[in-house]
Design a protein around this motif. Structure first.
Motif, PDB file in Angstrom:
ATOM      1  N   LEU A 232       0.812  -1.213   0.000  1.00 50.62           N
ATOM      2  CA  LEU A 232       0.000   0.000   0.000  1.00 50.62           C
ATOM      3  C   LEU A 232       0.846   1.264   0.000  1.00 50.62           C
ATOM      4  N   ARG A 233       1.942   1.240   0.715  1.00 47.61           N
ATOM      5  CA  ARG A 233       2.746   2.455   0.871  1.00 47.61           C
ATOM      6  C   ARG A 233       3.269   2.999  -0.459  1.00 47.61           C
ATOM      7  N   HIS A 235       1.585   2.744  -3.345  1.00 47.94           N
ATOM      8  CA  HIS A 235       0.478   2.857  -4.293  1.00 47.94           C
ATOM      9  C   HIS A 235      -0.041   4.281  -4.369  1.00 47.94           C
ATOM     10  N   TYR A 238      -2.831   5.514  -1.870  1.00 48.09           N
ATOM     11  CA  TYR A 238      -2.574   5.548  -0.432  1.00 48.09           C
ATOM     12  C   TYR A 238      -2.637   6.990   0.071  1.00 48.09           C
ATOM     13  N   SER A 243      -3.431   8.404   7.474  1.00 47.46           N
ATOM     14  CA  SER A 243      -3.076   7.153   8.143  1.00 47.46           C
ATOM     15  C   SER A 243      -2.283   7.429   9.416  1.00 47.46           C
ATOM     16  N   MET A 257      -4.893   2.591   8.046  1.00 44.98           N
ATOM     17  CA  MET A 257      -4.410   3.128   6.775  1.00 44.98           C
ATOM     18  C   MET A 257      -5.594   3.460   5.871  1.00 44.98           C
ATOM     19  N   THR A 259      -7.140   4.854   2.001  1.00 43.00           N
ATOM     20  CA  THR A 259      -6.943   4.921   0.552  1.00 43.00           C
ATOM     21  C   THR A 259      -8.088   5.700  -0.089  1.00 43.00           C
ATOM     22  N   SER A 362      -9.837   0.893  -4.162  1.00 45.64           N
ATOM     23  CA  SER A 362      -8.566   0.945  -4.879  1.00 45.64           C
ATOM     24  C   SER A 362      -8.180  -0.442  -5.383  1.00 45.64           C
TER      25      SER A 362
END
Length: 393
Positions: A232-233, A235, A238, A243, A257, A259, A362
């Protein structure tokens, strides 16, 4: 020697005899006396004149897995060369929100090797996962080794039945004893006791580790969420600005977190947000950490101008924060469905008016191959995959 605990499916193991057998030279003598003010009950260890052996098949009461009277039974066991050498079976006592252990057995050559303890840990994990208030089980006053074992594992006497097996159980020195193990009552953490802040790069490993611990065996044997956090970090969807991690005494104990996501109605596209994973280190679960993370980050999201949050989550948990099923907003999943775990919430009253259509999260959530997850697991201490009731697979 290490032993692997596996699920014993009902369709294969129903009717399997559990050959319970033990020899003892002591017993707990149960005495019940009527007194002037009530009853006096004494349970004291005594010695038999000579050892006795008990075997369930000897009195036409063979113990079997998945008995017809256990409606929600679930069993695990240990196999050696294809032979069952240990087993535990539980049944959900739904009316009282307790979990009953209906069978626990380890073959004599394999006793005192930690297998019984490991099997009980599986039952305790099931109770935690299902938020049961207690685990209960039955043993007999003449099975002193079992009583001692259960007490060592944290169980305590909660009751007895003096005529469970026969009308003269007291005289036969075989009284049914009930033991219980109770889940720890957790102290709620206040906001002053924890630090909620942005994640730093030095936090990454620990955040992924607690995520793995929080989700391991929850929805499936093993989990993918720790790899999702890693993926995720990097993407584009994100939202690191929303977060957060929760820290207590320098230790990361939770994270959430966010998105970007969308609701599409024909040619109109509305931006909303989604959180997940939301996780808390297991030893801190039930202390309100997740609630603190949700409330603080949703206030932050509202101040940043986001209109609403849509999630897939636990239907008995999120409504207390104000989440409603998405049919309240005329929003469906991408394939046109609605269900209890599909929920949304306005960040400001009325902020989701005019937002309707199909929800698309996402694509980061669909980019988690099994092979990549298994490879990523090598970065962490090994954990055993187990099947539990209610998992997706």
């Amino acid at each position: 020697m290490e032993y692997e605990i596996i699920h014993l499916p009902k369709e294969k193991w129903k009717g399997t005899v559990i050959p319970l057998k033990y020899t003892t030279d002591t017993y707990y003598d149960v005495c019940v006396d009527k007194t002037e003010n009530g009853y006096g009950i004494a349970i004291e260890k005594q010695a038999f004149l000579e050892p006795i052996t008990y075997a369930s098949e000897a009195d036409d009461s063979e113990d079997k897995l998945y008995g017809d009277h256990w409606e929600n039974a679930y069993a695990w066991g240990v196999l050696v060369n294809g032979e069952l050498i240990a087993a535990i079976e539980t049944d959900q006592e739904l009316w009282s929100n307790r979990l009953r252990i209906t069978e626990l057995w380890v073959a004599e050559p394999y006793q005192k090797q930690g297998i019984g303890h490991a099997l009980l840990e599986v039952a305790k994990e099931q109770a935690r996962r299902e938020r049961r208030r207690a685990i209960i089980l039955e043993t007999q006053s003449c099975n002193v080794n079992a009583v001692d074992f259960y007490e060592h594992e944290g169980f305590r006497l909660i009751g007895m039945d003096t005529c469970c097996y026969n009308n003269n159980d007291l005289e036969r020195k075989e009284v049914r004893l009930e033991f219980g193990w109770f889940l720890e009552e957790k102290q709620q953490l206040s906001r002053d006791w924890i630090d909620i802040r942005k994640e730093t790069e030095s936090d990454w490993y620990n955040v992924e580790l607690i995520t793995q611990h929080a989700f391991w065996n929850k929805y499936q044997p093993g989990c993918v969420e720790h790899y999702l956090v890693h993926h995720l970090r990097q993407h584009e969807d994100y939202l690191p600005a929303l977060s957060r991690v929760a820290v207590k005494d320098g230790e990361i104990i939770g994270c959430v977190m966010y998105t970007k996501s969308q609701v599409v109605d024909g040619l109109s596209t509305h931006e909303v947000i989604t959180f997940g994973p939301l996780c808390v280190e297991p030893k801190w679960q039930g202390c309100g950490v997740g609630e603190l993370l949700i409330k603080e980050t949703m206030k932050l999201a509202a101040s940043e101008g986001y209109k609403g949050v849509i999630i897939f989550g636990e239907a008995d948990y999120y409504p207390k924060f104000g989440f409603k099923t998405c049919d309240h907003f005329n929003i469906t999943t991408a394939d046109g469905k609605n269900f209890a775990a599909f929920m949304g919430m306005e960040l400001v009253e009325g902020s989701m008016q005019g937002i309707q259509g199909k929800f698309y999260e996402s694509n980061v959530f669909s980019q988690l191959s099994k092979e990549a997850v298994e490879a990523y697991n090598e970065n962490f201490p090994p954990l055993q995959k187990l099947q539990f009731p209610g998992q997706w697979s």
